[in-house]
Design a protein around this motif. Sequence first.
Motif, mmCIF file in Angstrom:
data_model
loop_
_atom_site.group_PDB
_atom_site.id
_atom_site.type_symbol
_atom_site.label_atom_id
_atom_site.label_comp_id
_atom_site.label_asym_id
_atom_site.label_seq_id
_atom_site.Cartn_x
_atom_site.Cartn_y
_atom_site.Cartn_z
ATOM 1 N N VAL A 1 0.896 -1.167 0.000
ATOM 2 C CA VAL A 1 0.000 0.000 0.000
ATOM 3 C C VAL A 1 0.923 1.203 0.000
ATOM 4 C CG1 VAL A 1 -1.828 1.239 1.224
ATOM 5 C CG2 VAL A 1 -1.760 -1.252 1.312
ATOM 6 N N ASN A 2 1.319 1.637 -1.174
ATOM 7 C CA ASN A 2 2.339 2.682 -1.216
ATOM 8 C C ASN A 2 2.293 3.499 -2.495
ATOM 9 O OD1 ASN A 2 4.059 1.267 -3.242
ATOM 10 N ND2 ASN A 2 4.324 -0.222 -1.588
ATOM 11 N N VAL A 3 3.053 4.574 -2.465
ATOM 12 C CA VAL A 3 3.132 5.526 -3.577
ATOM 13 C C VAL A 3 4.594 5.658 -3.964
ATOM 14 C CG1 VAL A 3 2.600 7.885 -4.298
ATOM 15 C CG2 VAL A 3 1.140 6.746 -2.622
ATOM 16 N N GLY B 1 5.190 4.329 2.124
ATOM 17 C CA GLY B 1 3.989 3.589 2.495
ATOM 18 C C GLY B 1 4.343 2.198 2.966
#
Lengths: 415, 415, 415
Positions: free
Chosen positions: B118-120, B134
């Motif tokens: 769950v990251n950018v 994230g």
Amino acid sequence: AYAADQIDLLDTLVAKQVLTQAEADQLRANQKSQATVEVGKKGLVVKSADKNYSINVGGRIHADFATTDHEDLAGGKDAIDGTEIRRARLHIKGNVGKQWSYVLETDFAGINVSQKDVNVGYHLKDLPFTITAGHQKQAVSMELEESSNDILFTERSTVAALSTPYFDRALGVTIGGGGDNWHFKTGVFGDTTASGTADEGSGFGMRGSYAPIAENGKVLHFGASFGMRKTSDDYLANGKSPSFSYKTSNFSGLKPVEAKIGLEEMSEVQLGILEFAAISGKWSFQSELAQNRVERDTGDNVGFNAQYVQVGYSVFGGQRTYKASEGEFKHLSVQSGGALELALRLDQIDLEDKDISGGKAKRAGIAVNWYPNNNVRIMFDYIRSFDLDGGAIQNINNEPAGDIDTFAARIQWNI
Amino acid sequence: AYAADQIDLLDTLVAKQVLTQAEADQLRANQKSQATVEVGKKGLVVKSADKNYSINVGGRIHADFATTDHEDLAGGKDAIDGTEIRRARLHIKGNVGKQWSYVLETDFAGINVSQKDVNVGYHLKDLPFTITAGHQKQAVSMELEESSNDILFTERSTVAALSTPYFDRALGVTIGGGGDNWHFKTGVFGDTTASGTADEGSGFGMRGSYAPIAENGKVLHFGASFGMRKTSDDYLANGKSPSFSYKTSNFSGLKPVEAKIGLEEMSEVQLGILEFAAISGKWSFQSELAQNRVERDTGDNVGFNAQYVQVGYSVFGGQRTYKASEGEFKHLSVQSGGALELALRLDQIDLEDKDISGGKAKRAGIAVNWYPNNNVRIMFDYIRSFDLDGGAIQNINNEPAGDIDTFAARIQWNI
Amino acid sequence: AYAADQIDLLDTLVAKQVLTQAEADQLRANQKSQATVEVGKKGLVVKSADKNYSINVGGRIHADFATTDHEDLAGGKDAIDGTEIRRARLHIKGNVGKQWSYVLETDFAGINVSQKDVNVGYHLKDLPFTITAGHQKQAVSMELEESSNDILFTERSTVAALSTPYFDRALGVTIGGGGDNWHFKTGVFGDTTASGTADEGSGFGMRGSYAPIAENGKVLHFGASFGMRKTSDDYLANGKSPSFSYKTSNFSGLKPVEAKIGLEEMSEVQLGILEFAAISGKWSFQSELAQNRVERDTGDNVGFNAQYVQVGYSVFGGQRTYKASEGEFKHLSVQSGGALELALRLDQIDLEDKDISGGKAKRAGIAVNWYPNNNVRIMFDYIRSFDLDGGAIQNINNEPAGDIDTFAARIQWNI
């Protein structure tokens, strides 16, 4: 997109006298039966050619870091510093039939799921209103109605201590709509995801706004909202034990103010809010004044209040937008090259009344928000709680606690 | 796909002198504004015409059966036999703007959700590096970095007893990248989804690899990684009570070895790993040597070690692939008609040091993996734990337990 | 959709002698490599041109209100009135390769997730059968096999007290298929998401149906099913403590009948069901007779029974559909303008046998279901439980409780 482009080829072939106009019309009619597909700042959007069906797939990530600084506190109270996936949401939404819409949005942050907007809407044919049934917001407070993707700071103001969670989402039926310069919404509600072992409580919400000016870059907004919630037979308010507080960050666990209403006491809570907001070019202004009233089966009624004013300034590349038909500020419009926004917020809360000593606090916060594009935002907040008095926390000498400073950072993505 | 095909029609019409080249060019420019849609072995992939936006919808199912055979054990310990949805994940990922990417992946197996990637990400313009913020893996251990869709056995080796969970995903910021024959990634982390009531711990991870040979069917890989994690104020390591163990299956509950570090003892854990791997045609080889070090507030530091070697052989229809820029083995490339892969793994672990008697174990395992196509895999594992000594489990005569045999089967789907 | 439409343009250009047939054929072949995209009553459906890959994104929302009226009951028993998101599901499903299919469906209602259909299917080449592995229904009871989107009332009948949860979804392997007038499915199962601390139980299910008439608007259906489940080593049946009951609504907590099997008693449960169903124009009829048998390690075997008959009548705009190859009633086919359906159900249950006094109950229910379109349904149920006897609940005078009336409403959306 596709149908529109194809028209050019057909038009060209008609102009060339390769096709007759009638043939082109017929071919165009066929093409219109194709779904259109777009992926962009609103995520994936697919619409059937007749617009009777659509689906939008999107989501949001809010990944946070926060640290809080405070003097030693009585009872060993200590803010937790660290990181959190504040929100991790996936949604599908769209319409089925011209008048019916749906949204199914779930948040996966933490180890439990929570339903956010999970509802079905019916759009009246000749009136600018929609009836919505299911899990949804309760039409109380401008700030609470605004998306967490769009708010100026990582967390909402002290007014949210009164509005959240009793007037955040619940299961109910609303009717709402708006026009070029107005918005109105009202509804009745049961509780959010029920956990109690007795009959649910019930709620009522109503919010209206009027914007005498609602132009691009020039907005004047007046609004008001009122919410009422009766507790359930086991005295839960929207599924939660009645108390009012704010935390220095969502996961810090440290509450500079906290009014706990005794077990089996609260029968009803009411909340009235006045809103004033404006946009002038690069500047945006937003404020709310909130007063609540807690009715108790045992003991006198008590009332608490909170207020905030906040100012945003777009240094470059963007401009705060406003949607009059929803009475809400929306996302900064971000130009290519990105945008930088500064914000200042002053807010306060008073949770002292009669036998309830939940404390008072003032806060001042500054924010620096960088928008590399329309879908990514990097936020830095610095917020000081000061003039703490009464109530919730004391230092180790049992004096009112001194200033509490919180630094928070977030990377946000949403489509 | 669409734009490319349409060019042929326009080219043909130009060749026929129905359209001029200029007209064709203009029509082509219009067509390029259309999103491309593909569904295939990578799931649904939609890209905007300018490639500025994309979304990929996919997921994975790992449905398991496992049974463990062992002699009667002291304390009534008994492995649970049965079934489990080991993983049920859904993800959306893609890019927003040329340099920004996102991934939102959630696992629904069990009754709780868990966030996975769950990251950018931000992709540097002139350097082959990406900054990622994230929830993400911590850049420790080749095996742990590899996808669970791609590993040779249903569960990772004994090295995972040291690397997982302290160096599995956490919330942090990394920078990583790679080229034709190298990979490097490093990052700092807080804890994964926090559950403690005190400040989070923190972590650091770093992994690099070099592949002097990285051709199709011919790979030589050297790698190393190092991870460090400080426990939180309440002595949790990445949100968990410090202990090192492996289970005979994910749900068996039976731990042939287990080193429990006392409450309020562990302050820091470090893990160093060396990797050697290779591919030669139908053969693949992968190994890691891991040594950790546990620093304790009370008591001496202790250290544990684990190692594995594993060999894969593609009987027909496939070949293990390697991505040098990530320093990882990837999924078998599966030809039409499917593929069959055999694997052998030898691994061991030593959790005995000073006052900690977590036991020693050796294991030997064989696997038969059938790939009907690129998206389905059916796995059969047979794994024997032997030479158990010290520590965790004894038989009912309080002697070291005899051999423990586990048979596991999985049907896996992923897009 | 796209490829088909484009053919017209190419055909036209051939007819105009702008293109040769050979050129058109070649262009057409190119176009066929494009994925087709549809959004409609089945949600988003994307198929690769060669049909080797597909994905369908969809979901369902069931938002409920229910209230139950009853006299004062002994022990302070009281039905909870209120609201609930009964189901909030998202799914992706499709095929990977011509013979392999997948479905990944999760329910987010409440605070936990639950896996629904999470499985992988293999479609035999020359036989009308599919082998399915993973989490799935157990092939017991017509009503239970039918989708909750399609059943006539908000909740299933008293037969579900015997069939659910022991024969609802579990992890296993089935083989099933059907033809123009028959259906057959059987499978073996472990438990659903395991929570116990001992070896899982196991289950077996089998269901067949034959429809001598299976035309549009005219159906005659005979069916039978049999399920068997052995409890786990800790006496759980499909992960749950053995008991049989129905509740007045899903969240009311009030059980007019309830047979609790003692701890560490039940070793096996069997369930046999006969089905008879029919459609004649606007009328539909469905009934099941169920008899179970509970084998106990201590005490005699006991057996309970339940039956229902229900009749649906489509007032306007729709007709109940039947799928012979699955032996199930499906969704009403809804014409533009919507449809209105009335339903009547009579059901009963007898949970009294030997030392087990779980009570008896009869029920009568009426339903009004409005379908504005194929994807939205608004349901109103009124159900009375009467002739309560023995067992589970008494009034405050310790006499059998009087009639219990439940009103339930639901708004349902599904794609």
